[in-house]
Structures are given as structure tokens and as C-alpha cells.
Scaffold this motif. Structure first.
Motif, PDB file in Angstrom:
ATOM      1  N   TRP A 169      16.081  -9.273  34.614  1.00 23.40           N
ATOM      2  CA  TRP A 169      15.917  -9.247  33.150  1.00 23.40           C
ATOM      3  C   TRP A 169      17.277  -9.574  32.520  1.00 23.40           C
ATOM      4  O   TRP A 169      18.226  -8.822  32.671  1.00 23.40           O
ATOM      5  N   PRO A 170      17.404 -10.691  31.846  1.00 26.02           N
ATOM      6  CA  PRO A 170      18.716 -11.071  31.281  1.00 26.02           C
ATOM      7  C   PRO A 170      19.302  -9.965  30.402  1.00 26.02           C
ATOM      8  O   PRO A 170      18.596  -9.374  29.577  1.00 26.02           O
TER       9      PRO A 170
ATOM     10  N   VAL B 250      12.532 -15.716  31.180  1.00 27.77           N
ATOM     11  CA  VAL B 250      12.453 -16.201  29.801  1.00 27.77           C
ATOM     12  C   VAL B 250      11.253 -17.108  29.582  1.00 27.77           C
ATOM     13  O   VAL B 250      10.546 -16.989  28.577  1.00 27.77           O
ATOM     14  N   THR B 251      11.003 -18.007  30.515  1.00 32.41           N
ATOM     15  CA  THR B 251       9.927 -18.983  30.301  1.00 32.41           C
ATOM     16  C   THR B 251       8.572 -18.520  30.819  1.00 32.41           C
ATOM     17  O   THR B 251       7.537 -19.016  30.361  1.00 32.41           O
ATOM     18  N   GLU B 252       8.552 -17.563  31.778  1.00 32.76           N
ATOM     19  CA  GLU B 252       7.273 -17.176  32.374  1.00 32.76           C
ATOM     20  C   GLU B 252       6.848 -15.744  32.068  1.00 32.76           C
ATOM     21  O   GLU B 252       5.679 -15.493  31.758  1.00 32.76           O
TER      22      GLU B 252
ATOM     23  N   VAL C 101       2.152 -13.758  38.165  1.00 32.37           N
ATOM     24  CA  VAL C 101       3.526 -14.016  37.726  1.00 32.37           C
ATOM     25  C   VAL C 101       4.300 -12.701  37.637  1.00 32.37           C
ATOM     26  O   VAL C 101       5.447 -12.603  38.096  1.00 32.37           O
ATOM     27  N   ILE C 102       3.682 -11.678  37.046  1.00 28.35           N
ATOM     28  CA  ILE C 102       4.355 -10.376  36.924  1.00 28.35           C
ATOM     29  C   ILE C 102       4.596  -9.776  38.305  1.00 28.35           C
ATOM     30  O   ILE C 102       5.669  -9.218  38.574  1.00 28.35           O
TER      31      ILE C 102
END
Length: 568
Positions: free
Chosen positions: A122-123, A26-28, A111-112
Motif C-alpha cells: 500500500w503506497p 493504484v490501478t487494480e 485481484v484482492i
């Protein structure tokens, strides 16, 4: 157990052997996807252009052709990561640098990579959206240059800019306006413009965390901007660059155009340099006419009066509405058109490459109604103005939108009846596409009879942009003959469109009928802020160009192409 613990531990060790906590989606990851990927991989755009979707977990994890979009645990085999680290010269690089998209930073790609290597969590139920990527020169600099009270849209743009890192080019610095003498200290916790904000704007360069926090607090508190405080012009600012470009084009036009008097004006067909695409221009003679409609005209609207005499100087007007064939050369500079038969590929001037081009639209802008030979539609007035600037640089002829008075003068072609062919709308089908005969879509240009001055589709098919601000009471100020009236815009809406369209009834195609644009013409645009180039809800709007015999000054050219309020 030891092996399991070892594997778990290794999942927290990355480049350089440094340990790090797991990547938070969510944040990154979500911000990277929404700012850089969703513009092409949203549901609508992906479906129409054969791309994969990235808005939901279900779509993002589907195989794409022969490749895997996201393969948990294997970033090198996942398109979402692997394409971001290709050489910039590779056509498969994502985001596509050939479309002027900014590549991801090494940190973003990392990051990816880490996220996928950790299992690509993935939420559940999370759907990604399109977020506009704020550009300083295009979006922020105009806000800071103009000063004055900030509209909600400007404040939202500033919020987006701050949330995206508040990147500020080092060479851009705004002179600080003088603080108001004797200003009282701001209450505790309240941001004071002169003390806290102005020094930030004057300094330029990269912003510190403290400066960003201060700006964010100022926006949250209402972005109060004291009356009389105006920053700029900025060194290297967008406005200065545009004025310099207008000067370059002005010099080109002076060296290209040979016609000196109305007697020199002939109809001509021009080929856009480097292409096989042509457009035709028709000379419109100087003269006077009565603008507006008489009180006795059937279906007349109040904004069409009182009638008044208007004097017009000579100009050329495009014989037909601007077509997709012409407009897409401007829209898609990287999509090379076929070379012309004679092999010519030259530009008339390099200045054409300096003109700002539209971002690619999220939807197919003909909306399935056809492209080749059909009128271009759904562009903003700003986009139409910028096309005129681009075409001027390409050809060495000065082009712009017509004023409302020029448009009506050319449409009437010396007539004083409701339509240029008379007062009986029963004849309209011979000259125009409208609600009764259009089959609920626009049609190819030039298929109906022209008006007496040789202009096709001057009424019907698509409404046509003019330069004027729409004011229902504008005509009331004129008590004697007026020369070349132009109601210069002071606000984004409404601007005047003329001519009626394929979806209008006959009375909307009368020579005197007026219509103003509306913010509702962008209602379904998913961007925030909404596009300055495209109108998602105005499939009835296009334009045609004019070329005045008298060449204006460079400053006047700039004013014709940049009203300052048409970008909304």
C-alpha cells in the motif's frame, strides 16, 4: 538463495498455474475499494456505525474485533478478501447484498486475494476516497433520454460511467434521431455527433473499446449535443417503467378509495401495512383565500406579493410533519420493523416493493437530535416525492406533496393575519418551535398548539417541501382569482419550502413567508455526483403529505411524483 528465488517465483504464480505480474495497488486494488467498499468504510460512516475504516493504510491494517482486516500474505485470514467470497445468502457477505449492494466479481475478489498474498503493498501516504458507483438506469439513461445540452454534472457522470466500464444493459436501445441534412464534416480529430456518437446510443448493448474511447473523446471535447436531437424513449427505459408503476398504483387507488364528495371526508388515522407505525390525516375544506401578504405586514418580503385570490379544492393534510418512524420504513426496507400486535404483515400492494428506495446515507441523518417521534429531515424533494409514491402503493390512498398554494391555505386556516393566531409574534411560542425556544434543535411533533384546522407544527420545527418551483415574481401574473396554481419546476433549484424551522427567527414563520432551496444544501456531500436522496446541509427541512379528494389520472400521478428536475 535457491529457496528465496523459489519463493519469489511462486509469488508470481496464481490460479491455474499461469504466471502474472504483481498486482498494482493504484490501478487494480484502489478502484475496487473506492467503488465498492468506501461507501461504508469511510471515516464518518465507520465511526457512526461501528465499522472499520479502509481509507488509509494505518486504518486498513488494524485488527477488527477478533478478526484481521488485512493480514499480508494470508488472504483467507483477511476479512477484506474472505468476506467477499462467502455465499451470497450469508449475512456477512461483503459488499452486503442484503442492502442491494452488487457483489464483487470473481475477478475482483481474485485481484484482492493476489494482492494480499503478495504482501498487500500500500503506497505510503495514499488515502482512499468515496466514488459513486454509476448505475445505467438511474444515472445514464436519463441523460441519454432527455438529450439537449449537457450540464457539467451530466458530463462528469458520463466520465465516471466510462471509467467504470460503461456497462450498458443489452435490452436498452435508443432510437437514433435523424441526422441533420447537409451537415458538414467535422474537423480532423473532432468527434461528430451524428456520425460518431448517435450510432452508439442507438445500438445499445455492450460497448466496444472503440465506442468507449469515442464517447470519452466526445465528453472531453465538451459533449456537444446538437439542438433538436433527442433520443428515446428507450426500450425498457426508467421513465417507461415508472409510468407503468404509476398506472399500477392508480388502479389500486381507484379500487381502494370510497370518498366521493367533500361531505364524505373525515379525519382518519392509518397504520402503514406490515408495521405498527401510524399517521393521521385531517380534512381541509374547499374554499378561497387571499395568498401572500399585504404591503403593511411587518417583516414582509417582496416575493410575498402582490396578494391575489386563490381557489382550492378539498384535500386531506397530515396532522403532523412526517416523522422518522414513518420515513425510515421507506429508507431501510431491509431493516424489518417489529410485527404489529395483531400479527398483520401484509402489503396492500406489491407495487410498493417496486418503488425505488434511497441508498443508505453516509451519516446519521438525525444529526443526534433524536428519532422516535421527531420529524424526518434532510431529504431532497425527490426523496420526499418518492416517499409519497411508496406510501400510496402501500396504502391504496394517493399521497403527494402540497402545492405552495395548498400549503398556505391550510396554514392560514381561514385567517388573514401574519400568523394564524394573529399579528403578534409574542404568542408564537405557544404554537411553534423556533430560534427562541427550540434549544437549537428540532423537537418532537405535536407538542405545541395546533392551528384552527388541527394541524400541528405547520409553522416552525422544520421547513416543509412543496411541489412548486420558487420564483420571486410568480405572483405578479395573477390579476383575478386563480384555481389550484402550481408553478411546475423546469430546473433543479430553487424549489419552495414553507413554514420556517427550529433555527429561524419569528418573521420566517409567518404564513406568507417563502424560501427557495439551494445547491448549497448539499455542499458537504462527499459523493460525485452528489446524492439525489439526502441533503447534508439542510437539517431544517422536512415535509408533510396531502391527499386530494379528487383522484388524478395515472399520468398526473406520475407528474406529481416525478418533476424530472428534482433529482439534482
Amino acid at each position: 538463495m535457491c529457496c528465496a528465488l523459489g519463493a519469489l517465483a511462486s509469488s508470481f504464480v496464481f490460479a491455474g498455474g499461469a504466471s502474472a505480474k504483481p498486482v498494482d495497488f493504484v490501478t487494480e486494488v484502489e478502484p475496487i475499494f473506492e467503488l465498492n467498499c468506501m461507501v461504508c468504510h469511510n471515516p464518518q460512516h465507520a465511526e457512526e456505525n461501528g465499522k472499520f475504516r479502509l481509507d488509509t493504510k494505518e486504518e486498513a491494517f488494524k485488527p477488527h474485533k477478533k478478526d484481521q482486516r488485512i493480514l499480508p500474505g494470508h488472504p483467507e485470514d483477511s476479512e477484506v478478501y474472505a468476506l467477499t467470497v462467502l455465499p451470497l445468502s450469508d449475512e456477512s457477505h461483503m459488499p452486503p447484498t442484503k442492502l442491494d449492494k452488487t457483489p464483487l466479481t470473481k475477478e475482483q475478489s481474485e485481484v484482492i486475494r493476489r494482492w494480499i498474498a503478495e504482501g498487500a503493498s500500500w503506497p505510503e501516504g495514499l488515502t482512499l476516497k468515496v466514488i459513486m458507483k454509476v448505475e445505467f438506469v438511474r444515472d445514464i439513461e436519463p441523460i441519454l433520454e432527455h438529450g439537449g445540452p449537457l450540464a457539467d454534472k451530466a458530463r462528469e457522470t458520463l466520465r465516471l460511467w466510462l471509467s467504470q466500464g460503461a456497462s450498458w444493459p443489452a435490452e436498452v436501445s435508443f432510437p437514433s434521431a435523424k441526422a441533420t441534412a447537409g451537415a458538414s464534416a467535422a474537423p480532423a480529430g473532432q468527434v461528430d455527433f451524428a456520425r460518431d456518437i448517435e450510432p452508439i446510443f442507438a445500438h445499445g448493448g455492450s460497448l466496444s473499446d472503440q465506442a468507449r474511447e469515442t464517447l470519452s473523446k466526445w465528453v472531453d471535447q465538451g459533449a456537444i449535443w446538437p439542438a433538436g436531437v433527442k433520443l428515446g424513449p428507450a426500450k425498457g427505459g426508467a421513465q417507461a417503467k415508472e409510468k407503468d408503476l404509476a398506472g399500477q398504483i392508480h388502479r389500486l387507488v381507484l379500487g381502494t378509495c370510497k370518498e366521493q364528495a367533500e361531505a364524505d371526508m373525515k379525519a382518519y388515522t392509518n397504520t402503514i401495512p406490515g408495521t405498527s407505525v401510524t399517521y393521521a390525516m385531517t380534512p381541509i375544506p374547499a374554499g378561497e383565500f387571499v395568498m401572500g401578504s399585504p404591503a403593511t405586514e411587518a417583516k414582509r418580503n417582496e416575493d410575498e406579493g402582490p396578494q391575489h385570490r386563490v381557489k382550492i379544492e378539498p384535500f386531506w393534510m397530515e396532522k403532523c410533519e412526517v416523522t422518522w418512524d414513518e420515513y425510515e420504513l421507506f429508507m431501510y426496507p431491509d431493516d424489518k420493523p417489529p410485527a404489529p400486535p395483531d400479527g398483520t404483515t401484509n402489503y396492500t400492494a406489491a407495487a410498493a416493493d417496486a418503488v425505488t428506495r434511497p441508498t443508505k446515507p453516509y451519516v446519521e441523518m438525525s444529526f443526534g437530535m433524536g428519532k422516535e417521534g421527531y420529524p424526518a429531515i434532510s431529504m431532497t424533494q425527490h426523496a420526499a416525492n418518492t416517499y409519497c409514491q411508496w406510501l400510496s402503493a402501500k396504502t391504496g390512498h394517493f399521497y403527494r406533496l402540497p402545492t405552495e398554494a395548498e400549503w398556505e391555505y391550510a396554514c392560514r386556516a381561514g385567517t388573514a393575519t401574519a400568523y394564524f393566531f394573529g399579528d403578534d409574534p409574542a404568542q408564537l411560542g405557544e404554537y411553534a418551535w423556533f430560534a427562541d425556544n427550540s434549544d437549537l434543535k428540532y423537537q418532537k411533533v405535536g407538542k405545541k398548539k395546533p392551528n384552527p384546522w388541527g394541524l400541528f407544527d405547520i409553522i416552525g420545527n422544520v421547513n416543509q417541501w412543496t411541489l412548486d418551483q420558487y420564483d420571486p415574481n410568480y405572483y405578479k401574473q395573477f390579476t383575478e382569482t386563480v384555481t389550484e396554481p402550481w408553478n411546475k419546476a423546469t430546473k433543479p433549484y430553487p424549489h419552495v419550502v414553507r413554514g420556517g424551522s427550529w433555527q429561524d427567527d419569528a418573521d420566517k414563520l409567518r404564513s406568507a413567508c417563502r424560501r427557495g432551496s439551494s445547491a448549497a444544501w448539499k455542499a458537504q456531500d462527499p459523493q460525485l455526483p452528489k446524492s439525489i436522496w439526502f441533503l447534508t446541509d439542510a437539517q431544517f427541512v422536512g415535509f408533510r403529505i396531502v391527499r386530494p379528494l379528487k383522484i388524478p389520472s395515472a399520468e398526473e400521478m406520475y407528474t406529481y411524483w416525478h418533476s424530472g428536475v428534482e433529482k439534482d
